[in-house]
Write an enzyme that holds these catalytic residues in place. Structure first.
Site, PDB file in Angstrom:
ATOM      1  CD1 TRP A  12      16.332  61.516 -48.527  1.00  0.00           C
ATOM      2  CD2 TRP A  12      17.983  60.001 -48.552  1.00  0.00           C
ATOM      3  NE1 TRP A  12      16.726  61.298 -47.228  1.00  0.00           N
ATOM      4  CE2 TRP A  12      17.737  60.374 -47.209  1.00  0.00           C
ATOM      5  CE3 TRP A  12      18.977  59.045 -48.808  1.00  0.00           C
ATOM      6  CZ2 TRP A  12      18.447  59.828 -46.139  1.00  0.00           C
ATOM      7  CZ3 TRP A  12      19.689  58.505 -47.738  1.00  0.00           C
ATOM      8  CH2 TRP A  12      19.429  58.894 -46.422  1.00  0.00           C
ATOM      9  CG  HIS A  98       6.784  60.921 -55.933  1.00  0.00           C
ATOM     10  ND1 HIS A  98       7.200  61.807 -56.894  1.00  0.00           N
ATOM     11  CD2 HIS A  98       6.953  61.529 -54.736  1.00  0.00           C
ATOM     12  CE1 HIS A  98       7.618  62.917 -56.287  1.00  0.00           C
ATOM     13  NE2 HIS A  98       7.474  62.771 -54.986  1.00  0.00           N
ATOM     14  CD  GLU A 100       9.684  63.999 -58.521  1.00  0.00           C
ATOM     15  OE1 GLU A 100      10.418  63.139 -58.004  1.00  0.00           O
ATOM     16  OE2 GLU A 100       9.497  65.128 -58.015  1.00  0.00           O
ATOM     17  CD  GLU A 170       4.315  64.392 -52.402  1.00  0.00           C
ATOM     18  OE1 GLU A 170       5.201  64.916 -51.728  1.00  0.00           O
ATOM     19  OE2 GLU A 170       4.549  63.540 -53.260  1.00  0.00           O
ATOM     20  N   GLY A 176       9.050  70.679 -55.489  1.00  0.00           N
ATOM     21  CA  GLY A 176      10.369  71.111 -55.960  1.00  0.00           C
ATOM     22  C   GLY A 176      10.375  72.508 -56.554  1.00  0.00           C
ATOM     23  CB  SER A 216       7.906  73.764 -51.697  1.00  0.00           C
ATOM     24  OG  SER A 216       8.259  73.537 -53.053  1.00  0.00           O
ATOM     25  N   GLY A 237      10.864  66.405 -49.962  1.00  0.00           N
ATOM     26  CA  GLY A 237      11.874  66.134 -50.986  1.00  0.00           C
ATOM     27  C   GLY A 237      13.148  66.895 -50.673  1.00  0.00           C
ATOM     28  N   GLY A 238      13.320  68.068 -51.323  1.00  0.00           N
ATOM     29  CA  GLY A 238      14.560  68.838 -51.227  1.00  0.00           C
ATOM     30  C   GLY A 238      15.075  69.026 -49.805  1.00  0.00           C
TER      31      GLY A 238
HETATM   32  C1  PEP Z   1       8.409  65.150 -52.943  1.00  0.00           C
HETATM   33  O1  PEP Z   1       9.311  64.705 -53.606  1.00  0.00           O
HETATM   34  O2  PEP Z   1       7.528  64.354 -52.587  1.00  0.00           O
HETATM   35  C2  PEP Z   1       8.404  66.556 -52.575  1.00  0.00           C
HETATM   36  C3  PEP Z   1       7.376  67.014 -51.919  1.00  0.00           C
HETATM   37  O3  PEP Z   1       9.465  67.332 -52.965  1.00  0.00           O
HETATM   38  P1  PEP Z   1       9.816  68.835 -52.439  1.00  0.00           P
HETATM   39  O4  PEP Z   1       9.717  68.788 -50.943  1.00  0.00           O
HETATM   40  O5  PEP Z   1      11.218  69.067 -52.916  1.00  0.00           O
HETATM   41  O6  PEP Z   1       8.823  69.745 -53.050  1.00  0.00           O
END
Ligand code: PEP
Length: 257
Positions: A12, A98, A100, A170, A176, A216, A237-238
């Protein structure tokens, strides 16, 4: 078909407020039905809402996850959260490295490894996240970057504790952005990661560690991604911020197992 149980996590990030976090958890609980029999499911709310979301998940088979942890147990580390604090709140799994944390906050591989070691030693499961950025991809460095982050992140974790580890591949350019890796590209990266696990450990570890795809993922592309033999669910994520979309993705993962 593999023996690995698919695993879907909902990250989240720094979203929701207290009321909407609890509501999201309630909606997931209400819709999860028997899906946790075929698929492991975890949600990763912001730290301040762990307690309330944890209460909502109690007695349901959805794992409470944390987005990060620090590698010291206590002391003068303003703003940090220890593994002991997470265990107090009945957190079962923590995201480590992660993208980020790596690229917005600036965490290096060494710190990520310390966090991984501490969490594992305390009995928490971890999801070690890794992936290349667009420049690295265009320079043909995807494999080298991923395998380097994998080896550095797992350094010192013995074979006996690898059952606590999940890997999330990822690609940063896909997080995102609405741009997902193609199932074939993701499968190739997952195959490389699994091959490296066999080199670092053995075939048994390589065949049993789950490797999630993240970047995504949504209800439209999840089925094709999760159908790949080396993709064992996803880190979302989203699309994890809407219960219906998240549950559709979990359903796709459950079908792939
Ligand atoms: C994530 O935060 O690990 C991610 C994959 O984000 P999103 O699904 O929004 O790309």
């Amino acid at each position: 078909m593999t023996d690995r149980r698919p695993f879907v996590g909902g990250n989240w990030k720094m979203n929701t407020d207290l009321a909407s976090a609890v509501e999201l958890a309630e909606d997931i609980v209400a819709g999860i039905g028997g899906l946790t029999e075929q698929c492991e499911v975890a949600v990763f709310p912001p730290f301040p809402y762990l307690h309330s979301v944890g209460k909502t998940l109690e007695d349901h088979r959805i794992i409470l996850g944390a987005q990060d942890v620090y590698h010291e147990s206590n002391g003068a580390f303003t703003g940090e959260i220890s593994v002991e604090m997470l265990l107090d709140l009945k957190v079962g799994v923590v995201l480590i490295g992660h993208s980020e944390r790596r690229h917005v906050i600036g965490e290096p591989d060494e710190l990520i490894n310390l966090k991984a070691l501490k969490a594992i030693e305390a009995g928490l499961d971890i999801i070690l996240c890794l992936g290349e950025n667009m420049t690295q991809r265009e320079a043909g460095q995807t494999k080298q970057i991923n395998l380097g982050q994998l080896e550095a992140g797992l350094s010192g974790i013995p074979t006996s504790q690898m059952s606590q580890v999940t890997i999330a591949y990822e690609p940063i350019w896909a997080i995102g952005t609405g741009l997902s890796a193609t199932p074939a590209d993701a499968e190739a990266a997952h195959g490389d990661i699994r091959g490296k696990l066999a080199d670092l450990y053995d075939d048994s570890v390589a065949n049993s560690v789950r490797i999630q795809y993240g970047g995504s993922v949504n209800a439209n592309n999840a089925g094709d991604l999760f159908a790949q033999p080396n993709i064992d669910g996803g880190l979302i994520g989203g699309a994890s911020l809407k219960a219906d979309a998240f549950l559709d993705i979990v359903r796709d993962a459950a079908r792939s197992g």
